[in-house]
Scaffold this motif. Structure first.
Motif, short mmCIF file in Angstrom:
data_model
loop_
_atom_site.label_atom_id
_atom_site.label_comp_id
_atom_site.label_asym_id
_atom_site.label_seq_id
_atom_site.Cartn_x
_atom_site.Cartn_y
_atom_site.Cartn_z
N MET A 126 -13.96 11.58 6.34
CA MET A 126 -12.66 10.57 6.24
C MET A 126 -11.46 11.22 5.93
SD MET A 126 -14.63 8.21 7.34
CE MET A 126 -15.80 7.19 7.04
N LYS A 127 -10.63 10.97 6.78
CA LYS A 127 -9.33 11.58 7.50
C LYS A 127 -8.10 9.82 6.65
CE LYS A 127 -6.62 13.85 10.52
NZ LYS A 127 -6.29 13.65 12.50
N ILE A 128 -7.20 10.88 5.88
CA ILE A 128 -6.69 10.14 5.07
C ILE A 128 -5.22 10.71 5.26
CG2 ILE A 128 -4.71 9.56 3.19
CD1 ILE A 128 -8.94 8.97 2.34
N LEU A 129 -3.43 9.98 6.09
CA LEU A 129 -2.80 10.12 5.45
C LEU A 129 -1.63 9.87 5.16
CD1 LEU A 129 0.16 11.33 7.29
CD2 LEU A 129 0.03 8.61 8.88
N ILE A 130 -0.88 10.70 3.81
CA ILE A 130 0.08 10.08 2.77
C ILE A 130 1.01 9.88 3.56
CG2 ILE A 130 1.03 10.20 0.03
CD1 ILE A 130 -2.51 11.59 -0.02
N VAL A 131 1.81 8.06 3.20
CA VAL A 131 3.22 8.45 3.42
C VAL A 131 4.55 7.77 2.59
CG1 VAL A 131 4.67 6.82 5.34
CG2 VAL A 131 2.84 6.91 5.83
N GLU A 132 4.78 8.83 1.68
CA GLU A 132 5.27 8.84 0.42
C GLU A 132 6.00 10.09 0.10
OE1 GLU A 132 6.39 7.68 -2.89
OE2 GLU A 132 5.37 6.92 -2.47
N ASP A 133 7.12 9.44 0.00
CA ASP A 133 8.75 10.05 0.25
C ASP A 133 8.51 10.63 -1.40
OD1 ASP A 133 9.44 7.90 -1.08
OD2 ASP A 133 11.30 8.50 -1.49
N ASP A 134 7.97 10.67 -2.36
CA ASP A 134 8.36 10.88 -3.62
C ASP A 134 7.42 12.37 -3.69
OD1 ASP A 134 7.59 11.97 -6.40
OD2 ASP A 134 8.34 9.69 -7.40
N ALA A 135 7.38 13.42 -3.80
CA ALA A 135 7.03 14.91 -3.15
C ALA A 135 5.81 15.01 -4.86
CB ALA A 135 7.37 16.54 -3.50
N ASP A 136 6.10 14.30 -5.62
CA ASP A 136 5.50 14.58 -7.05
C ASP A 136 3.64 13.68 -6.84
OD1 ASP A 136 6.75 16.80 -8.21
OD2 ASP A 136 8.49 15.69 -9.40
N LEU A 137 4.03 12.73 -6.57
CA LEU A 137 3.89 11.87 -6.68
C LEU A 137 2.76 12.06 -5.64
CD1 LEU A 137 1.51 9.20 -7.30
CD2 LEU A 137 3.74 8.19 -6.21
N ARG A 138 2.95 12.28 -4.24
CA ARG A 138 1.97 12.68 -2.87
C ARG A 138 1.51 13.82 -3.20
NH1 ARG A 138 6.35 13.55 0.21
NH2 ARG A 138 6.19 16.00 0.60
N GLU A 139 1.64 14.62 -4.08
CA GLU A 139 1.23 16.03 -4.19
C GLU A 139 -0.44 15.62 -5.15
OE1 GLU A 139 0.43 20.59 -6.48
OE2 GLU A 139 3.36 19.24 -6.59
N ILE A 140 0.29 14.65 -6.37
CA ILE A 140 -0.97 14.62 -6.99
C ILE A 140 -1.79 13.25 -6.38
CG2 ILE A 140 -1.13 12.42 -8.80
CD1 ILE A 140 1.51 13.07 -10.02
N ILE A 141 -1.83 12.78 -5.38
CA ILE A 141 -2.60 11.76 -4.43
C ILE A 141 -3.20 12.73 -4.03
CG2 ILE A 141 -2.49 10.36 -2.84
CD1 ILE A 141 -0.33 8.83 -3.95
N VAL A 142 -2.45 13.67 -3.05
CA VAL A 142 -3.12 14.58 -2.18
C VAL A 142 -4.72 15.92 -2.69
CG1 VAL A 142 -2.77 17.09 -0.81
CG2 VAL A 142 -1.86 15.07 -0.61
N ARG A 143 -3.95 16.11 -3.95
CA ARG A 143 -5.06 17.21 -4.26
C ARG A 143 -6.65 16.19 -5.33
NH1 ARG A 143 -1.20 21.22 -8.99
NH2 ARG A 143 -0.33 21.97 -7.41
N SER A 144 -5.82 14.84 -5.84
CA SER A 144 -7.41 14.20 -6.52
C SER A 144 -8.03 13.43 -5.08
CB SER A 144 -6.36 12.55 -6.68
OG SER A 144 -5.79 11.97 -6.02
#
Length: 225
Positions: free
Chosen positions: A1-19
């Protein structure tokens, strides 16, 4: 499954990506309105996690643009603006869910699984086709009740087709969904053909009734003869 994260907060985006990558999703990122629109125009996603407050625009306007260009992705809005007005506006524009910040990653994962189950599998936990059954929660595949061992990409390919039985799938679409957005930059698809060849062999040896048929010049179709 393929997910796109649209988020300007780089730290939060990285946390979500890794999880999400730990949960074996294919993950793409967009830090702003413009990048997100570009990606949705060019690629398809099973789910989009959409922040409302972006540096160059409003996520609700972006959601409307998705529909204006003929794209209707599954969307979960993530926003620190936890107001009834924003929730109603987002849902009216076609969002599927709304999760206020801050949130626990476990809840985000549960919301994504619930959304994908509801929109891709008619609410069913298990994915079944022919005599093949997949439990996405533990990545377990069985044929006639007997477990089938597959590598990561073989599983991803099988799950993709099991979620779209009988549908003709372009090889480029398959590649983007299983390997990510930038697969169109590779010189050839030999590595995909190798994975499909191995998957076909495993399914045949296990006595699976569905077959992965090649459609010359286009792609593949997963069918029960």
């Amino acid at each position: 499954m393929k997910i796109l994260i649209v988020e300007d907060d780089a730290d939060l985006r990285e946390i979500i990506v890794r999880s999400l990558e730990k949960e074996r999703y294919i993950v793409a990122e967009a830090p702003d309105y413009k990048t997100a629109l570009y990606k949705v125009e060019d690629y398809d996603y099973d789910c989009i996690l959409l922040d409302i407050m972006l540096p160059d625009g409003n996520g609700l306007d972006l959601l409307k643009e998705f529909h204006d260009i003929g794209k209707h992705p599954n969307v979960i809005i993530l926003s620190a603006k936890d107001s009834i007005e924003d929730k109603v506006a987002g849902l009216d524009l076609g969002a599927d869910d709304y999760l206020p910040k801050p949130f626990h990653l476990a809840e985000l994962h549960a919301r994504i699984k619930s959304l994908l189950r509801r929109n891709h599998r008619e609410g069913k936990k298990l994915v079944q086709y022919g005599n093949i059954e997949i439990n996405p929660d533990d990545y377990k595949v069985t044929v006639n009740g007997k477990e089938l061992e597959l590598n990561r990409k073989e599983y991803d390919i099988l799950f993709y087709f099991m979620s779209r039985p009988g549908r003709l799938v372009n090889k480029n679409t398959l590649a983007e969904s299983v390997w990510g957005d930038h697969i169109d930059q590779v010189d050839n698809f030999d590595f995909i053909y190798a994975q499909i060849k191995n998957l076909r062999k495993h399914l045949k040896e296990a006595g699976a009734t569905p077959e992965l048929k090649a459609v010359y010049g286009f792609g593949y179709k997963f069918v029960v003869e």
